[in-house]
Design a protein around this motif. Sequence first.
Motif, short mmCIF file in Angstrom:
data_model
loop_
_atom_site.label_atom_id
_atom_site.label_comp_id
_atom_site.label_asym_id
_atom_site.label_seq_id
_atom_site.Cartn_x
_atom_site.Cartn_y
_atom_site.Cartn_z
N ASN A 97 35.37 38.18 49.83
CA ASN A 97 34.04 37.86 49.34
C ASN A 97 33.77 38.57 48.02
OD1 ASN A 97 31.83 40.31 49.99
ND2 ASN A 97 33.70 40.40 51.22
N GLY A 98 32.89 37.96 47.21
CA GLY A 98 32.58 38.55 45.91
C GLY A 98 31.31 37.97 45.33
N VAL A 99 31.01 38.36 44.12
CA VAL A 99 29.85 37.84 43.40
C VAL A 99 30.29 37.51 41.97
CG1 VAL A 99 28.15 39.09 44.76
CG2 VAL A 99 29.12 40.18 42.73
N ALA A 100 29.61 36.56 41.36
CA ALA A 100 29.93 36.15 39.99
C ALA A 100 29.04 36.89 39.00
CB ALA A 100 29.75 34.64 39.84
N THR A 101 29.57 37.09 37.79
CA THR A 101 28.84 37.83 36.76
C THR A 101 29.46 37.54 35.40
OG1 THR A 101 28.23 40.05 35.98
CG2 THR A 101 30.33 39.84 37.10
N GLU A 102 28.72 37.82 34.35
CA GLU A 102 29.27 37.76 33.00
C GLU A 102 29.89 39.09 32.61
OE1 GLU A 102 29.85 35.47 30.92
OE2 GLU A 102 28.72 33.77 31.68
N GLU A 103 29.61 40.15 33.37
CA GLU A 103 30.18 41.46 33.06
C GLU A 103 31.68 41.46 33.35
OE1 GLU A 103 27.95 44.93 34.19
OE2 GLU A 103 26.15 43.72 34.58
N ASP A 104 32.41 42.35 32.67
CA ASP A 104 33.87 42.37 32.84
C ASP A 104 34.39 43.72 33.32
OD1 ASP A 104 33.50 43.87 30.58
OD2 ASP A 104 34.74 42.62 29.27
N LYS A 117 26.54 31.40 37.27
CA LYS A 117 27.06 30.88 36.01
C LYS A 117 28.06 31.84 35.35
CE LYS A 117 22.94 28.10 35.06
NZ LYS A 117 21.82 27.84 34.11
N GLY A 118 28.17 33.04 35.87
CA GLY A 118 29.08 34.02 35.30
C GLY A 118 30.53 33.59 35.40
N LYS A 119 31.33 33.94 34.42
CA LYS A 119 32.73 33.51 34.36
C LYS A 119 33.69 34.47 35.08
CE LYS A 119 32.03 29.75 32.05
NZ LYS A 119 32.20 28.44 32.74
N LEU A 150 35.89 26.36 40.18
CA LEU A 150 34.52 26.69 39.78
C LEU A 150 34.43 27.08 38.31
CD1 LEU A 150 33.28 28.77 42.87
CD2 LEU A 150 32.64 26.42 42.26
N GLY A 151 35.57 27.10 37.63
CA GLY A 151 35.57 27.40 36.20
C GLY A 151 35.57 28.88 35.87
N LYS A 152 35.95 29.73 36.83
CA LYS A 152 35.95 31.17 36.58
C LYS A 152 37.20 31.58 35.80
CE LYS A 152 32.22 31.04 38.84
NZ LYS A 152 30.96 30.92 38.09
N ARG A 153 37.09 32.71 35.10
CA ARG A 153 38.17 33.15 34.21
C ARG A 153 38.93 34.37 34.73
NH1 ARG A 153 34.63 32.71 28.62
NH2 ARG A 153 34.51 30.42 28.55
N LYS A 154 38.22 35.26 35.44
CA LYS A 154 38.88 36.48 35.92
C LYS A 154 38.38 36.85 37.31
CE LYS A 154 39.67 38.93 31.53
NZ LYS A 154 39.33 40.16 30.75
#
Length: 233
Positions: free
Chosen positions: A130-137, A153-155, A188-192
């Motif tokens: 489980n996790g959560v999406a964010t724009e933070e890296d 909407k976070g990648k 879902l279009g996520k990057r990392k």
Amino acid sequence: MKLYRIKRITEADFGCEGTPENRNTQVAVLLEGSLGSEKWIHQDDAYLYEKGIDENDIVSISEEGILERYFSLRKVSDDDENAVIEIEQICFPPNEACSPKSMKERVENAAQYFQVLVDVKENRIAGFINGVATEEDKFQDKFFTDISEHNSKGKHVMICGVDVLPQYEGQGLAGLMMNGYKESMKRLGKRKLILTNLHRLTHFYEKMGFVDLGIADSSWGGEEWHEMEYEIK
């Protein structure tokens, strides 16, 4: 017994010869091992339908070359709430486990980022990611506790837990779950994918393709954590 995740089921291609005579309709099944190795096998389409075997199921191959279904991967549901709360408390010591409140909030607010592994023979949840999406890296402890940090909407996805019940360990299930999770996040279009782990587990996640970024900015549970990331391609 070696387990595989069904990555894809497609129409079998027998070339210009067509389907062999006296043979039921066949499909080609792409199997993926826990470390990402792949192999194709042919199966009877009617058999897969009868046994309810589908993409994202975890299977073994019998000596006769027939698939047998043991687990399935799916999105968490509200009905799973009590089970995942209990599993989190079993899999982690009290200082590291996420609270029942945090687990409940992720089920309710970030279900697309919460995948469960179901033992289909026992009809019970055996583990989850489980996790959560964010724009933070960069991973921060706030992602464990504050569901308002979740931004669909976070990648990037901050993985808050990779749980496998003790009785299911040693079968490569964490790797198979992670393969399915990576694929879902790619859709879902996520990057990392980003996670933290204790030093002793660094090699474990490196085998899954994660890169160690060194000591994390986290003091969760009073421990020292490594931050690791996986770039989705």
